[in-house]
Design an enzyme around this catalytic site. Structure first.
Site, PDB file in Angstrom:
ATOM      1  N   ASP A 134     -41.702 -25.131  42.228  1.00 23.07           N
ATOM      2  CA  ASP A 134     -41.062 -26.446  42.141  1.00 23.07           C
ATOM      3  C   ASP A 134     -42.031 -27.543  42.589  1.00 23.07           C
ATOM      4  O   ASP A 134     -42.968 -27.279  43.349  1.00 23.07           O
ATOM      5  CB  ASP A 134     -39.830 -26.499  43.059  1.00 23.07           C
ATOM      6  CG  ASP A 134     -38.622 -25.805  42.455  1.00 23.07           C
ATOM      7  OD1 ASP A 134     -38.626 -25.526  41.240  1.00 23.07           O
ATOM      8  OD2 ASP A 134     -37.666 -25.532  43.202  1.00 23.07           O
ATOM      9  N   ARG A 184     -43.044 -26.746  33.607  1.00 24.84           N
ATOM     10  CA  ARG A 184     -41.715 -27.374  33.553  1.00 24.84           C
ATOM     11  C   ARG A 184     -41.891 -28.874  33.728  1.00 24.84           C
ATOM     12  O   ARG A 184     -42.571 -29.314  34.661  1.00 24.84           O
ATOM     13  CB  ARG A 184     -40.828 -26.826  34.675  1.00 24.84           C
ATOM     14  CG  ARG A 184     -39.491 -27.555  34.789  1.00 24.84           C
ATOM     15  CD  ARG A 184     -38.733 -27.143  36.044  1.00 24.84           C
ATOM     16  NE  ARG A 184     -38.423 -25.737  36.028  1.00 24.84           N
ATOM     17  CZ  ARG A 184     -38.174 -25.028  37.141  1.00 24.84           C
ATOM     18  NH1 ARG A 184     -38.215 -25.607  38.316  1.00 24.84           N
ATOM     19  NH2 ARG A 184     -37.881 -23.756  37.063  1.00 24.84           N
ATOM     20  N   LYS A 187     -37.974 -35.292  35.360  1.00 24.20           N
ATOM     21  CA  LYS A 187     -38.221 -36.715  35.630  1.00 24.20           C
ATOM     22  C   LYS A 187     -38.735 -36.914  37.051  1.00 24.20           C
ATOM     23  O   LYS A 187     -39.559 -37.772  37.304  1.00 24.20           O
ATOM     24  CB  LYS A 187     -36.927 -37.523  35.436  1.00 24.20           C
ATOM     25  CG  LYS A 187     -36.537 -37.676  33.970  1.00 24.20           C
ATOM     26  CD  LYS A 187     -35.365 -38.640  33.804  1.00 24.20           C
ATOM     27  CE  LYS A 187     -34.915 -38.693  32.349  1.00 24.20           C
ATOM     28  NZ  LYS A 187     -33.729 -39.551  32.155  1.00 24.20           N
TER      29      LYS A 187
END
Ligand code: FDA
Length: 308
Positions: A134, A184, A187
Site C-alpha cells: 500500500d 495499483r 487517487k
C-alpha cells in the site's frame, strides 16, 4: 476542505475516543470491514470469490513503532495466507494480500520493514499468490518504492501503489510502466501539502487519467483502484485503444463501496478485485472512508447526535 479538516482532526485522541467508543460506530465499521479475525476475512473472501470477484486482504494497522508488534503483523499475514491457501482461495492469485509498510516497521527501520515484507512475500509465493504494498503518507512513499524495487528481483510479482494526487506520480508511473510491474493506481487518501500534491478534486482526477494512460500503454499489469464512474469508463476505452486483453489489467474497489458496480464489471468478464480490510485496528481506515464522502460523514454525525 472538509476532508482535510477531518483527516487533521482525526489525530486528536479525544475524537478518536469518541468515535471508537460510540455504539453506532459498529454498524458503519461493519459495512467497510470484514470483521476482526482471519476467519472473518476468509469467510468474506469465500463469498466474494463465489460471486466471481478477486480479493486482496489488508490486516488493519499502521504506524507500528514496536518491533514485536511488526513481527506480530507478519505472523498474522503468514497465518492468513495459510488459511486462504488451505481453502483453495489463493490459486492463481485469486486472493492476495495488501501490506502497509508502516505496519511492518517502516517508521522504525527500513531494513526491518524490507525483511518483514520479504517474509510475507515468501509466504504468499508458497500459497501461490502475490503481495501488494500500500501507499501511505508522503514520507513513506520513497522508502516504500525503494523496498519494492529492491525486492522485485526475488519477487517479480510484488506490487506497489501509486497515488495519482502526488506530483511525483507521473514520473513514478513512467519508470514502473516498462518493467512488467504490478501497479495499483489510486487517487490517494492522505492529506498532503500542495508542494507535493494536487489538492483540487479536478486536478487529482486529471492526474489520475494521465497516470492511467501511461500504465495502460506500458508493459506492466495495471490495477485501477477507483470507484469513479468516469475513470472506469476511460479505463475501458484505453483497454480497447491499447489492445489490452481482459486478463492484462484489473479493476479494484473497496469492500462495501459500490458492490453492484463490482458485480457488474465482473459479469462483463473483467478482472475485478475487492480490497477487504479486517482486524481490530480500524480507526485510521474508517476515518479515511468518512473523509472521502461528506454524505457518509453527515450520516455518521447525525447518528451520533440522535443517539447520544
Ligand atoms: P472518489 O473519491 O472521487 O469517489 C468516486 C465515487 O465513488 C463517489 O462519487 C462515490 O460514489 C464512491 N465512493 C468513493 N468513496 C466512497 C466512500 N467512502 N463511501 C461511499 N462511496 C464512495 N489510497 C492510498 O492513499 N493508498 C493506498 O494504498 C490505497 N489503496 C487502495 C486500494 C483500493 C483497491 C482502492 C479502491 C482504493 C485505495 N486507496 C488507497 C483509496 C483511494 O486513494 C481513494 O481514497 C478512494 O478510492 C476514493 O477515491 P475514488 O477513486 O473512488 O474517487
Amino acid at each position: 476542505m472538509l476532508r482535510r479538516t477531518l483527516l487533521a482532526a482525526s489525530r486528536s485522541p479525544r475524537l478518536r475516543q469518541l468515535i471508537v467508543s460510540a455504539p453506532q460506530t459498529r454498524s458503519i465499521v461493519e459495512s467497510y470491514v470484514a470483521g476482526e479475525t482471519a476467519d472473518d476475512a476468509v469467510r468474506v473472501t469465500r463469498a466474494l470469490r463465489a460471486a466471481g470477484l478477486l480479493v486482496t486482504l489488508d490486516y488493519l494497522g499502521e504506524d507500528t513503532t514496536d518491533e514485536a508488534q511488526a513481527a506480530a503483523v507478519v505472523d498474522e499475514y503468514v497465518k492468513l495466507l495459510a488459511k486462504l491457501s488451505a481453502d483453495g482461495l489463493t490459486h492463481g492469485g485469486a486472493a492476495e494480500v495488501s501490506v502497509k509498510p508502516t505496519a511492518v516497521g517502516l517508521t522504525l527501520d527500513a531494513a526491518l520493514a524490507r525483511e518483514n515484507i520479504a517474509q510475507i512475500a515468501a509466504a504468499a509465493r508458497e500459497a501461490g499468490t502475490t503481495v501488494t504494498l500500500d501507499a501511505e503518507h508522503y514520507e513513506a512513499i520513497e522508502p516504500t518504492l525503494r523496498i519494492a524495487a529492491g525486492l522485485r528481483n526475488e519477487f517479480p510479482d510484488l506490487g506497489c501503489v501509486i497515488q495519482a494526487c502526488l506530483r511525483r506520480s507521473a514520473a513514478d508511473c513512467q519508470s514502473l510502466a516498462g518493467h512488467g510491474t504490478r501497479v495499483r493506481l489510486c487517487k490517494g487518501a492522505y492529506s498532503e501539502p500542495d508542494t507535493v500534491a494536487y489538492r483540487a478534486r479536478g486536478d487529482v482526477d486529471l492526474a489520475y487519467a494521465r497516470c492511467l494512460k501511461v500504465l495502460m500503454n506500458g508493459s506492466g499489469y495495471p490495477m485501477m483502484a477507483t470507484h469513479d464512474p468516469r475513470l472506469i469508463e476511460i479505463t475501458g476505452s484505453l483497454a480497447m485503444l491499447t489492445g489490452r486483453s481482459e486478463d492484462s489489467f484489473e479493476y479494484q474497489m473497496l469492500y462495501g463501496i459500490r458492490p453492484g458496480e463490482q458485480r457488474r464489471l465482473a459479469n462483463t468478464g473483467a478482472r475485478m478485485r475487492v480490497y477487504v480490510p479486517y482486524g481490530g485496528d480500524w480507526y485510521g481506515y474508517l476515518v479515511r472512508r468518512l473523509a472521502e464522502r461528506p454524505r457518509n460523514l453527515a450520516f455518521f454525525v447525525r447518528s451520533l447526535r440522535s443517539k447520544n
